[in-house]
Scaffold this motif. Structure first.
Motif, PDB file in Angstrom:
ATOM      1  N   ARG A  77       2.688  -9.598 -24.704  1.00 35.99           N
ATOM      2  CA  ARG A  77       2.791  -8.522 -23.718  1.00 35.99           C
ATOM      3  C   ARG A  77       3.623  -8.961 -22.516  1.00 35.99           C
ATOM      4  O   ARG A  77       3.448 -10.064 -21.983  1.00 35.99           O
ATOM      5  CB  ARG A  77       1.396  -8.091 -23.258  1.00 35.99           C
ATOM      6  CG  ARG A  77       1.415  -6.892 -22.279  1.00 35.99           C
ATOM      7  CD  ARG A  77       0.018  -6.595 -21.764  1.00 35.99           C
ATOM      8  NE  ARG A  77      -0.853  -6.169 -22.855  1.00 35.99           N
ATOM      9  CZ  ARG A  77      -2.066  -6.666 -23.069  1.00 35.99           C
ATOM     10  NH1 ARG A  77      -2.535  -7.638 -22.298  1.00 35.99           N
ATOM     11  NH2 ARG A  77      -2.808  -6.208 -24.069  1.00 35.99           N
ATOM     12  N   GLY A  78       4.547  -8.096 -22.111  1.00 36.67           N
ATOM     13  CA  GLY A  78       5.369  -8.356 -20.941  1.00 36.67           C
ATOM     14  C   GLY A  78       6.622  -9.168 -21.199  1.00 36.67           C
ATOM     15  O   GLY A  78       7.461  -9.315 -20.299  1.00 36.67           O
ATOM     16  N   ALA A  79       6.771  -9.675 -22.417  1.00 36.80           N
ATOM     17  CA  ALA A  79       7.927 -10.514 -22.708  1.00 36.80           C
ATOM     18  C   ALA A  79       9.180  -9.708 -23.041  1.00 36.80           C
ATOM     19  O   ALA A  79      10.306 -10.200 -22.867  1.00 36.80           O
ATOM     20  CB  ALA A  79       7.616 -11.462 -23.864  1.00 36.80           C
ATOM     21  N   ASP A  80       9.011  -8.489 -23.514  1.00 38.03           N
ATOM     22  CA  ASP A  80      10.145  -7.652 -23.890  1.00 38.03           C
ATOM     23  C   ASP A  80       9.717  -6.189 -23.747  1.00 38.03           C
ATOM     24  O   ASP A  80       8.740  -5.766 -24.366  1.00 38.03           O
ATOM     25  CB  ASP A  80      10.595  -7.932 -25.325  1.00 38.03           C
ATOM     26  CG  ASP A  80      11.899  -7.247 -25.678  1.00 38.03           C
ATOM     27  OD1 ASP A  80      11.881  -6.012 -25.867  1.00 38.03           O
ATOM     28  OD2 ASP A  80      12.931  -7.931 -25.770  1.00 38.03           O
ATOM     29  N   ALA A  81      10.458  -5.428 -22.952  1.00 37.56           N
ATOM     30  CA  ALA A  81      10.069  -4.037 -22.689  1.00 37.56           C
ATOM     31  C   ALA A  81      10.108  -3.193 -23.956  1.00 37.56           C
ATOM     32  O   ALA A  81       9.289  -2.279 -24.130  1.00 37.56           O
ATOM     33  CB  ALA A  81      11.001  -3.445 -21.628  1.00 37.56           C
ATOM     34  N   ARG A  82      11.050  -3.484 -24.852  1.00 40.35           N
ATOM     35  CA  ARG A  82      11.127  -2.707 -26.099  1.00 40.35           C
ATOM     36  C   ARG A  82       9.910  -2.964 -26.972  1.00 40.35           C
ATOM     37  O   ARG A  82       9.397  -2.060 -27.643  1.00 40.35           O
ATOM     38  CB  ARG A  82      12.416  -3.070 -26.845  1.00 40.35           C
ATOM     39  CG  ARG A  82      13.679  -2.668 -26.095  1.00 40.35           C
ATOM     40  CD  ARG A  82      14.892  -3.450 -26.515  1.00 40.35           C
ATOM     41  NE  ARG A  82      14.741  -4.882 -26.294  1.00 40.35           N
ATOM     42  CZ  ARG A  82      15.746  -5.758 -26.340  1.00 40.35           C
ATOM     43  NH1 ARG A  82      16.982  -5.321 -26.607  1.00 40.35           N
ATOM     44  NH2 ARG A  82      15.544  -7.043 -26.124  1.00 40.35           N
ATOM     45  N   LEU A  83       9.429  -4.182 -26.974  1.00 41.39           N
ATOM     46  CA  LEU A  83       8.224  -4.505 -27.727  1.00 41.39           C
ATOM     47  C   LEU A  83       7.011  -3.833 -27.111  1.00 41.39           C
ATOM     48  O   LEU A  83       6.164  -3.271 -27.824  1.00 41.39           O
ATOM     49  CB  LEU A  83       8.031  -6.018 -27.784  1.00 41.39           C
ATOM     50  CG  LEU A  83       6.746  -6.528 -28.438  1.00 41.39           C
ATOM     51  CD1 LEU A  83       6.611  -6.012 -29.862  1.00 41.39           C
ATOM     52  CD2 LEU A  83       6.703  -8.052 -28.417  1.00 41.39           C
ATOM     53  N   ASP A  84       6.888  -3.872 -25.793  1.00 38.03           N
ATOM     54  CA  ASP A  84       5.758  -3.206 -25.142  1.00 38.03           C
ATOM     55  C   ASP A  84       5.748  -1.716 -25.463  1.00 38.03           C
ATOM     56  O   ASP A  84       4.685  -1.132 -25.722  1.00 38.03           O
ATOM     57  CB  ASP A  84       5.840  -3.411 -23.623  1.00 38.03           C
ATOM     58  CG  ASP A  84       5.561  -4.846 -23.213  1.00 38.03           C
ATOM     59  OD1 ASP A  84       5.004  -5.610 -24.028  1.00 38.03           O
ATOM     60  OD2 ASP A  84       5.909  -5.203 -22.064  1.00 38.03           O
ATOM     61  N   ALA A  85       6.919  -1.098 -25.463  1.00 38.84           N
ATOM     62  CA  ALA A  85       6.999   0.329 -25.786  1.00 38.84           C
ATOM     63  C   ALA A  85       6.606   0.586 -27.238  1.00 38.84           C
ATOM     64  O   ALA A  85       5.944   1.582 -27.555  1.00 38.84           O
ATOM     65  CB  ALA A  85       8.408   0.848 -25.510  1.00 38.84           C
ATOM     66  N   ALA A  86       6.997  -0.315 -28.135  1.00 40.05           N
ATOM     67  CA  ALA A  86       6.650  -0.156 -29.549  1.00 40.05           C
ATOM     68  C   ALA A  86       5.150  -0.286 -29.766  1.00 40.05           C
ATOM     69  O   ALA A  86       4.562   0.448 -30.575  1.00 40.05           O
ATOM     70  CB  ALA A  86       7.391  -1.195 -30.386  1.00 40.05           C
ATOM     71  N   VAL A  87       4.508  -1.207 -29.048  1.00 41.62           N
ATOM     72  CA  VAL A  87       3.052  -1.347 -29.166  1.00 41.62           C
ATOM     73  C   VAL A  87       2.363  -0.082 -28.686  1.00 41.62           C
ATOM     74  O   VAL A  87       1.391   0.398 -29.297  1.00 41.62           O
ATOM     75  CB  VAL A  87       2.569  -2.580 -28.371  1.00 41.62           C
ATOM     76  CG1 VAL A  87       1.044  -2.634 -28.340  1.00 41.62           C
ATOM     77  CG2 VAL A  87       3.129  -3.855 -28.975  1.00 41.62           C
ATOM     78  N   ALA A  88       2.856   0.505 -27.598  1.00 40.41           N
ATOM     79  CA  ALA A  88       2.272   1.751 -27.094  1.00 40.41           C
ATOM     80  C   ALA A  88       2.443   2.871 -28.111  1.00 40.41           C
ATOM     81  O   ALA A  88       1.506   3.668 -28.351  1.00 40.41           O
ATOM     82  CB  ALA A  88       2.926   2.129 -25.759  1.00 40.41           C
ATOM     83  N   ARG A  89       3.610   2.975 -28.718  1.00 42.69           N
ATOM     84  CA  ARG A  89       3.819   4.005 -29.750  1.00 42.69           C
ATOM     85  C   ARG A  89       2.882   3.792 -30.933  1.00 42.69           C
ATOM     86  O   ARG A  89       2.359   4.750 -31.515  1.00 42.69           O
ATOM     87  CB  ARG A  89       5.279   3.966 -30.228  1.00 42.69           C
ATOM     88  CG  ARG A  89       6.288   4.468 -29.217  1.00 42.69           C
ATOM     89  CD  ARG A  89       7.642   4.752 -29.883  1.00 42.69           C
ATOM     90  NE  ARG A  89       8.204   3.580 -30.540  1.00 42.69           N
ATOM     91  CZ  ARG A  89       9.012   2.704 -29.930  1.00 42.69           C
ATOM     92  NH1 ARG A  89       9.329   2.872 -28.647  1.00 42.69           N
ATOM     93  NH2 ARG A  89       9.519   1.687 -30.594  1.00 42.69           N
ATOM     94  N   LEU A  90       2.686   2.536 -31.285  1.00 42.92           N
ATOM     95  CA  LEU A  90       1.813   2.226 -32.416  1.00 42.92           C
ATOM     96  C   LEU A  90       0.380   2.657 -32.137  1.00 42.92           C
ATOM     97  O   LEU A  90      -0.290   3.218 -33.008  1.00 42.92           O
ATOM     98  CB  LEU A  90       1.877   0.726 -32.722  1.00 42.92           C
ATOM     99  CG  LEU A  90       1.052   0.227 -33.902  1.00 42.92           C
ATOM    100  CD1 LEU A  90       1.467   0.920 -35.198  1.00 42.92           C
ATOM    101  CD2 LEU A  90       1.193  -1.292 -34.043  1.00 42.92           C
ATOM    102  N   ARG A  91      -0.094   2.429 -30.929  1.00 42.12           N
ATOM    103  CA  ARG A  91      -1.451   2.863 -30.585  1.00 42.12           C
ATOM    104  C   ARG A  91      -1.587   4.370 -30.719  1.00 42.12           C
ATOM    105  O   ARG A  91      -2.583   4.883 -31.238  1.00 42.12           O
ATOM    106  CB  ARG A  91      -1.789   2.435 -29.154  1.00 42.12           C
ATOM    107  CG  ARG A  91      -2.153   0.979 -28.999  1.00 42.12           C
ATOM    108  CD  ARG A  91      -2.734   0.712 -27.622  1.00 42.12           C
ATOM    109  NE  ARG A  91      -3.056  -0.686 -27.426  1.00 42.12           N
ATOM    110  CZ  ARG A  91      -4.194  -1.246 -27.817  1.00 42.12           C
ATOM    111  NH1 ARG A  91      -5.109  -0.516 -28.452  1.00 42.12           N
ATOM    112  NH2 ARG A  91      -4.414  -2.537 -27.585  1.00 42.12           N
ATOM    113  N   THR A  92      -0.573   5.084 -30.266  1.00 39.83           N
ATOM    114  CA  THR A  92      -0.601   6.544 -30.357  1.00 39.83           C
ATOM    115  C   THR A  92      -0.599   7.003 -31.808  1.00 39.83           C
ATOM    116  O   THR A  92      -1.382   7.880 -32.205  1.00 39.83           O
ATOM    117  CB  THR A  92       0.603   7.143 -29.613  1.00 39.83           C
ATOM    118  OG1 THR A  92       0.558   6.742 -28.244  1.00 39.83           O
ATOM    119  CG2 THR A  92       0.594   8.655 -29.709  1.00 39.83           C
ATOM    120  N   ARG A  93       0.273   6.413 -32.607  1.00 43.05           N
ATOM    121  CA  ARG A  93       0.367   6.801 -34.016  1.00 43.05           C
ATOM    122  C   ARG A  93      -0.920   6.475 -34.765  1.00 43.05           C
ATOM    123  O   ARG A  93      -1.324   7.212 -35.661  1.00 43.05           O
ATOM    124  CB  ARG A  93       1.560   6.117 -34.678  1.00 43.05           C
ATOM    125  CG  ARG A  93       1.778   6.524 -36.136  1.00 43.05           C
ATOM    126  CD  ARG A  93       3.059   5.934 -36.685  1.00 43.05           C
ATOM    127  NE  ARG A  93       4.217   6.481 -36.032  1.00 43.05           N
ATOM    128  CZ  ARG A  93       4.767   7.661 -36.350  1.00 43.05           C
ATOM    129  NH1 ARG A  93       4.233   8.406 -37.303  1.00 43.05           N
ATOM    130  NH2 ARG A  93       5.835   8.086 -35.720  1.00 43.05           N
TER     131      ARG A  93
END
Length: 576
Positions: A489-505
């Motif tokens: 977490r916090g190391a790459d903004a694109r990764l953080d956004a992907a984790v958030a999308r995954l939680r939603t999905r």
């Protein structure tokens, strides 16, 4: 040497007539002139199949750094000319079925080329079968996986019996009295081929018989029956299995319908009194690839078998075997990726076109770097799964999250990495151009091998739905997955956004959307591992393309911002 002539240099119809009196070279001289070989790469072998930073770094990170000398030794052996030839010969000279001897007796034996036995001998002696279960050192299962990533550069087919032997041990432990007899032999580092009484051999191999023609992966529809005998725990089987690989193994774990429901049984090829158990091999499958390995249809008729685990719990008993073999599917796909990347890199390093080496052509470099990203992501995930398997095998209560992570991540990895294999090997093959399409390059064999790994141990749909099943029935699996992702977490903004999308999905997951969900899980997990452990150039390019959308629809579409030089410097070994 043949010289290329441009149109402006081409002679006119009358030009050079005075030279017609000079006869062209003939005989051996002519052959020498027209068959000089230029601009072709030298043979790849010998090379070091373990010369892979992602492999060696993962080996150390997952707790098996002590095994690095062994893995390096296996890699040098695998890349040697002799072992490479074993792989080629074992696939050229396919196994042959002998149903009867000359007198008409059923023997149901399969004959293999000597090269197959050499491959098997090394694999077993190097601990790539059941040995980790007898090794108390932390990281023993990781060491085995790393050894497989290197030794798999020889041939994929013989990885089937070694994988099943590895996977049989935890399932057999469900019946302690049987495990006490067979486990020491399944974990031995002795390759002892031939059908004899199992307890009289120095080492054993195990297979499994699950699927039937009417059901395939739907094993609950199996019709093979198991009738109890007067001896407790002993049954007789009657039925037909549709896809049983490596029929010359010593023992098999088989699913059959007992009075209490679908159950798991141990079936030896030779009974304790030395007689052959009824294991009629009806035919060998004519497969697309995996040609060195015999896959068969055996028929059971009053076949003696021993119950493993309680009646009616066959799937629960054998699922541990499936988890192990699924890990090996991921490993073998990652191995094929690495092997074909090395082949492609070697070719373009030595081949020139349009005034420069192929390796120096910008678009070829983009293709190779994109393949290198995919290969490193697959290898890194493979070793993380092996680490989870190792820690789960030694788990006490404090290791629960690793068990849960292994459960979900192995199914995710099996789905995604094996799906990427065929497209990857096709692109690597294309790097060789027409040379790659020719059988003696070896690339067609790898290409035919790749699709098997997404089918074996459950096709894509089966694995995707298994992920949904795990999320529903075992909520700890989702917690374990997001716990792993949180480490980056916090190391790459694109990764953080992907984790958030995954939680939603995840909140709206449906069976029809299972593939899309699992794909997103796999890419997010791979990105998390690369962000934490890989070189910055690798992690950044992977996140930009696989998560950030800055990518095309084929390999070789990395954005201009990708540090291709750094990726290739890390990923391509020096060969030739």
């Amino acid at each position: 040497m043949v010289h290329t002539v441009t149109p402006s240099q081409a002679p006119s119809p009358t030009h050079g007539r005075a030279q017609d009196r000079t006869l062209p070279p003939s005989g051996a001289e002519a052959a020498s002139v027209t068959h000089d070989v230029t601009n072709q790469p030298p043979p790849l072998a010998p090379y070091d199949a373990s010369d892979d930073r992602a492999l060696l770094e993962g080996l150390r990170r997952e707790g098996a750094g002590w095994a690095e000398p062994d893995v390096r030794r296996i890699g040098l052996l695998a890349g040697g000319a002799e072992a490479q030839e074993w792989g080629e010969l074992a696939n050229r000279h396919e196994p042959e079925l002998r149903t009867h001897d000359r007198y008409g007796h059923r023997v149901d034996e399969v004959d293999f080329h000597p090269s197959w036995h050499e491959l098997m001998r090394v694999a077993v002696e190097e601990g790539l079968a059941g040995a980790p279960w007898a090794d108390d050192r932390p990281g023993a299962h990781v060491a085995r996986t790393a050894g497989g990533l290197a030794w798999g550069h020889t041939d994929a087919g013989h990885g089937c019996p070694t994988s099943m032997t590895y996977a049989a041990v935890p399932a057999l432990r469900r019946q302690p009295e049987l495990a006490a007899v067979y486990e020491p032999l399944l974990t031995a580092r002795e390759y002892d081929p031939g059908l004899r009484v199992p307890t009289a051999k120095r080492g054993l191999l195990a297979g499994m018989g699950m699927t039937e023609k009417q059901g395939g992966s739907d094993v609950r529809t199996n019709t093979t029956t198991a009738a109890p005998t007067a001896e407790p725990g002993v049954y007789t089987l009657r039925g037909h299995k549709w896809f049983t690989s490596a029929p010359m193994c010593d023992v098999f774990l088989v699913l059959a319908q007992a009075p209490g429901g679908l159950s798991c049984f141990l079936v030896p090829r030779v009974l304790p009194d030395g007689t052959r158990n009824t294991f009629r091999v009806q035919r060998l499958k004519d497969k697309l690839g995996n040609r060195s390995n015999a896959s068969s249809e055996p028929e059971f008729d009053r076949t003696v078998a021993w119950l493993v685990g309680p009646e009616g719990q066959g799937v629960k008993t054998i699922i541990e075997m499936v988890n192990c073999t699924r890990l090996d599917c991921v490993m073998m796909s990652a191995t094929l990726m690495r092997k074909t990347l090395v082949e492609a890199g070697h070719h373009v390093r030595h081949r020139g076109a349009f005034g420069a080496r192929l390796l120096d052509q910008p678009l070829m470099r983009n293709v190779l770097a994109d393949l290198a990203l995919e290969s490193e992501a697959a290898t890194t995930l493979t070793l993380r799964l092996a680490g989870a398997a190792d820690r789960a095998a030694r788990a006490d209560g404090s290791r629960g999250p690793e068990r849960a992570f292994r459960r979900i991540a192995t199914a995710v990895g099996k789905y995604w990495v094996t799906k990427r294999g065929p497209a990857f090997t096709a692109e690597a093959l294309e790097c060789l151009g027409g040379n790659g399409y020719v059988e003696d390059s070896g690339m067609p064999r790898h290409y035919r091998e790749a699709p098997l790994l997404s089918i074996w141990e459950g096709s894509g749909n089966v694995n995707a739905l298994d992920v949904l099943r795990a999320l529903t029935r075992e909520p700890a699996t989702a917690d374990a997955l997001f716990g792993e992702l949180a480490l980056a977490r916090g190391a790459d903004a694109r990764l953080d956004a992907a984790v958030a999308r995954l939680r939603t999905r995840l909140g709206g997951a449906t069976p029809s959307g299972a593939r899309r969900l699992v794909e997103q899980m796999a890419l997010t997990l791979q990105a998390s591992l690369l962000v934490r452990h890989a070189a910055p150039a690798v992690a950044d390019a992977f996140c930009a393309t696989r998560l950030g959308g800055d990518w095309g629809y084929s390999f070789g579409t990395l954005p201009d911002a990708a540090d291709i030089d750094a990726i290739l410097e890390r990923s391509l070994p020096v060969t030739g």
